[in-house]
Structure formats: C-alpha cells, structure tokens
Write an enzyme that holds these catalytic residues in place. Structure first.
Site, mmCIF file in Angstrom:
data_model
loop_
_atom_site.group_PDB
_atom_site.id
_atom_site.type_symbol
_atom_site.label_atom_id
_atom_site.label_comp_id
_atom_site.label_asym_id
_atom_site.label_seq_id
_atom_site.Cartn_x
_atom_site.Cartn_y
_atom_site.Cartn_z
ATOM 1 N N VAL A 70 0.828 -1.201 0.000
ATOM 2 C CA VAL A 70 0.000 0.000 0.000
ATOM 3 C C VAL A 70 0.866 1.257 0.000
ATOM 4 C CG1 VAL A 70 -1.670 1.348 1.341
ATOM 5 C CG2 VAL A 70 -1.983 -1.117 1.093
ATOM 6 N N GLU A 71 1.972 1.227 0.719
ATOM 7 C CA GLU A 71 2.806 2.426 0.846
ATOM 8 C C GLU A 71 3.547 2.778 -0.446
ATOM 9 O OE1 GLU A 71 2.796 4.592 3.042
ATOM 10 O OE2 GLU A 71 1.902 3.656 4.808
ATOM 11 N N THR A 72 4.239 1.812 -1.042
ATOM 12 C CA THR A 72 5.076 2.154 -2.210
ATOM 13 C C THR A 72 4.992 1.145 -3.347
ATOM 14 O OG1 THR A 72 7.035 0.983 -1.366
ATOM 15 C CG2 THR A 72 6.751 3.295 -0.681
#
Length: 430
Positions: free
Chosen positions: A143-145
């Site tokens: 989800v982050e990167t």
C-alpha cells in the site's frame, strides 16, 4: 387616541450643515483612517525562511550542526500542493470500496506474490525475530510504495516545513522536521536523497523520520540502516515497528464475518472487544462459513453499513492503524496482505450504488452532531473513528441500527432536528 406630531427641530445654520456633511463624508470614505488608532497592533507573520531559521534553534538542541542545517534546508521551499493534500486525504474522503479496490488491485496482488517469493528469507526472519505476520508486512509494503516501485519524489524537508509553517498539526510536523535533520546529521542519507511522500514519509515502507530513528534496523547486516534501497531493511524495520506498537504473535488482524438475520446490533459491538466465543454464541460466523476461533477477542467493523462487508477486527488491526489512523488504509493493508499470502478475498459485495456524503455534507453532519453534544473529533469533512463513533451513539440513542454509517438519510434526519439537546459524555473507543 390622540396623535401628536413630533416637534420639528430648529433649522440648522447652513454653514454648520456643510461642516457636518463634510465630516460625514470623511467618515464614509475614510473609515479605516478614523479607526486606525483603535486597531490592535499587527502581528508579524514570519516568512517561510524565517520560520526555518527558528527551527534551527530547536534542531541545535539535538546536535544538528549549522552546516547540516544549511545543506538540508538550502533548497527548501513552501509547497502549497502538500498543504492541499493534507486537508483532503483520499483514505478519509473517497468511498471506502474505491480506496480499497485501488490499494489492493489485482496487479498489486500479483506483484506482491512475486515479491513475497523473492523476499521469503527476510519475511521468515521477521516472523521469527519479531513475531509479526508476514501478511501485515506485505500489506504495508504494497500500500505504501507498491513494494518499492515508488518511494516518493518530494523533498522531505520542504514537505515537513510546509506543513508545519501552514499551521497544520504544526507541533507534530516541526518535530518530524527536526528528526529529518537529525537523520541528515548522522549521515544516514545524503540531503539530495532525502525524498519521500507529501507527508515527509521515507523509504520503501514510508517511515516518518521519528519512527526511522526509533525503529529502523540494519536487518541485512551491512553496517547501516537503509530502508530506501534495502528490501531486507525495509521488511525488518516494519516488523520492528509493528512489534514495538504491540503486535500480538499468532493473533489475526481480523476476518470478514456474517451476522445472523436476528442479530441485535449495539454500539458496544463496535466500540469494545468481546470474546470470539461470545460473538459465536450470538450467531456470528466467518464469511466463508467457518466457525470463529475459540480463543481471542475483537469488535465489529462495519465500514459501509450492513449492506456491505462486515469485519471482526482485533487489537492487531489497531496496531496497523498506528501506521496510519485511517480505517480504509488499515483495511486495505490487511486485505492486500491476506490476498498475497493466503489468497483470501472479500466475499460480500460492496454497496457501490450508495451515494456517499461529500466533504461539505460530512462537515455539516459533524457540526450538527457536535452541537447536540456528540464527540465527532475535528469538523474536517473526513469520516474517521470519532465520527463513526458519534454516528453510532446518535443511532442507538434514537432507536436506529447503530452501524456508524453516515448516509444522506441520516444527514437529513439530523438536519431536521430542532431545539437544544442535553450534553453527552462519550467514553467509547476513539
């Protein structure tokens, strides 16, 4: 009744009338000048550069040298786009199903499975060393990167300074700015490589600078912590963070469940934990038909009303939320991780035809509920935990099903209420 005329005033001498007229015109044309002496002195607002210089005094207390400060802030500039994003974060304002389906897309799930294979050694080590489920790590990483595909290209110093200077959570972002300067002072990354998200988060799993200083680890054993280029360090650091925030080994984050038709939903079902066995006794089952585990406890999460998926979440779900307090974010992390590691998918269809409240409508509902005495948190147009809690409390108090789902019908009902309301004391989980 005798009507009496008011006595007429004596005519004013012409020269005096002209003087009074001139004074009146002067007051109308130059009102600011006449009130100038009554105004409070103007408070000087520092420029962006002056603000940065004030941060230097605080950073020096943490052994940040002047050369490091100058190198780190030399190209810093106020970024209006960063401030705009901060007040309209998609995880709080988009329909939750849109956010989740984008964050946990088929393409990302497939890339995640490949990454999980490639990084299996480090994921296994993270589970052994920290007791953290690899699905949670993979969910955050994805989800982050998108597993390190895009770590962010915004100047971290500019982003943090812009948010602090704007007044948006000024103390928090000033502290993060100082932490970023400490990282530079320690030589853990070059100033031109200090890039990240709009919020100043860094690395493959987007640590805020303060979290980097506390939880980043040299998991790969190369002599330095590198969550930018080292997948091992990103995985180990994330596991260390989750463990440090109370992750309970062997406990799932939660699961999708089905409620029986006669289930008497109460606010307490979503505001505090209950043993799995107690919920099972009331007819709650996993969505796939399997019985609930005998050990453990959790609470119901109903993010899109009873027409949509219902989840039973545990304290480990709250640990994920310590990374980002958005329910949509935490649910995306959990569901993406489950899909990557175990192939699990949401079974119940999301109510995509529902008309979701706009930011302005949410703000109106927040204001109305707050005036009634409910704790809605900030009136910011975002549906967070406090808002859902306030909606549930209102629903239960008024004989409605307390699912915490703000709808147009609920907004109309609340808006139509008249009069004053007694103050309420809200002691539930926020």
């Amino acid at each position: 009744m005798v009507y009496r005329r008011r006595p007429q005033a004596k005519p004013v001498e012409k020269p005096l009338r002209l003087v009074l007229l001139a004074v009146l015109i002067a007051l109308m044309v130059f009102p600011a000048a006449s009130a100038e002496k009554k105004r409070a002195p103007t408070v000087h607002r520092p420029t962006f550069r002056e603000f940065l210089d004030s941060v230097w005094l605080k950073a020096a207390e943490f052994d940040v040298s002047r050369p490091t400060f100058e190198a780190g802030t030399s190209g810093a500039a106020y970024d209006r786009d960063v401030v705009a994003i901060a007040t309209a974060q998609p995880e709080f304002v988009r329909p939750i199903w849109q956010y989740i389906e984008s964050a946990a897309s088929e393409g990302r799930i497939n890339r995640g499975r490949e990454k999980a294979q490639e990084a299996s050694r480090w994921l296994a080590k993270a589970e052994r060393d920290y007791g953290v489920d690899k699905s949670a790590i993979m969910g955050i990483w994805g989800v982050e990167t998108d597993f390190g595909r895009f770590n962010g290209s915004t100047s971290v110093v500019s982003a943090l300074a812009s948010l602090a200077y704007s007044g948006f959570r000024a103390d928090y972002f000033t502290n993060e700015l100082i932490c970023a300067l400490v990282i530079l002072e320690r030589g853990e990354v070059a100033p031109n490589k200090m890039k990240g998200s709009w919020a100043g988060a860094i690395g493959q799993t987007q640590f805020m600078p303060s979290n980097y200083l506390v939880f980043a680890v040299d998991f790969e054993g190369k002599g330095r912590r590198d969550i930018w280029a080292s997948e091992a360090d990103a995985i180990g650091s994330t596991a260390n963070y989750l463990s440090g925030h109370g992750w309970k080994a062997g406990l799932p984050w939660g699961m999708e469940v089905k409620l029986p038709a006669n289930f008497a939903l109460a606010d307490a079902d979503s505001s505090r934990n209950a043993p799995f066995k107690d919920l099972a006794a009331r007819g709650v089952k996993r969505a796939d038909g399997a019985p609930l585990a005998e050990k453990g406890e959790g609470r119901l999460l109903i993010p899109a009303g009873l027409k949509g998926p219902v989840f039973l979440v545990t304290d480990n779900f709250d640990v994920i939320k310590s990374y980002n307090p958005s329910t949509a974010y935490a649910l995306s992390v959990a569901l993406l991780g489950d899909a990557i590691v175990g192939g699990k998918r949401v079974i119940t269809t999301w109510p995509r035809k529902d008309l979701v409240l706009s930011v302005a409508q949410v703000r109106k509902l927040q204001g109305k509920l707050k005036r009634m005495g409910y704790d809605v948190g900030d009136i910011d147009g975002m549906v967070g935990d406090s808002m859902r809690s306030a909606v549930r409390a209102y629903q239960e108090r008024n004989g409605m099903i307390p699912d915490g789902y703000p709808t147009l019908a609920l907004l109309k009902r609340v808006s139509d209420e008249k009069g004053a309301w007694p103050a309420l004391t809200d002691t539930r989980r926020k």
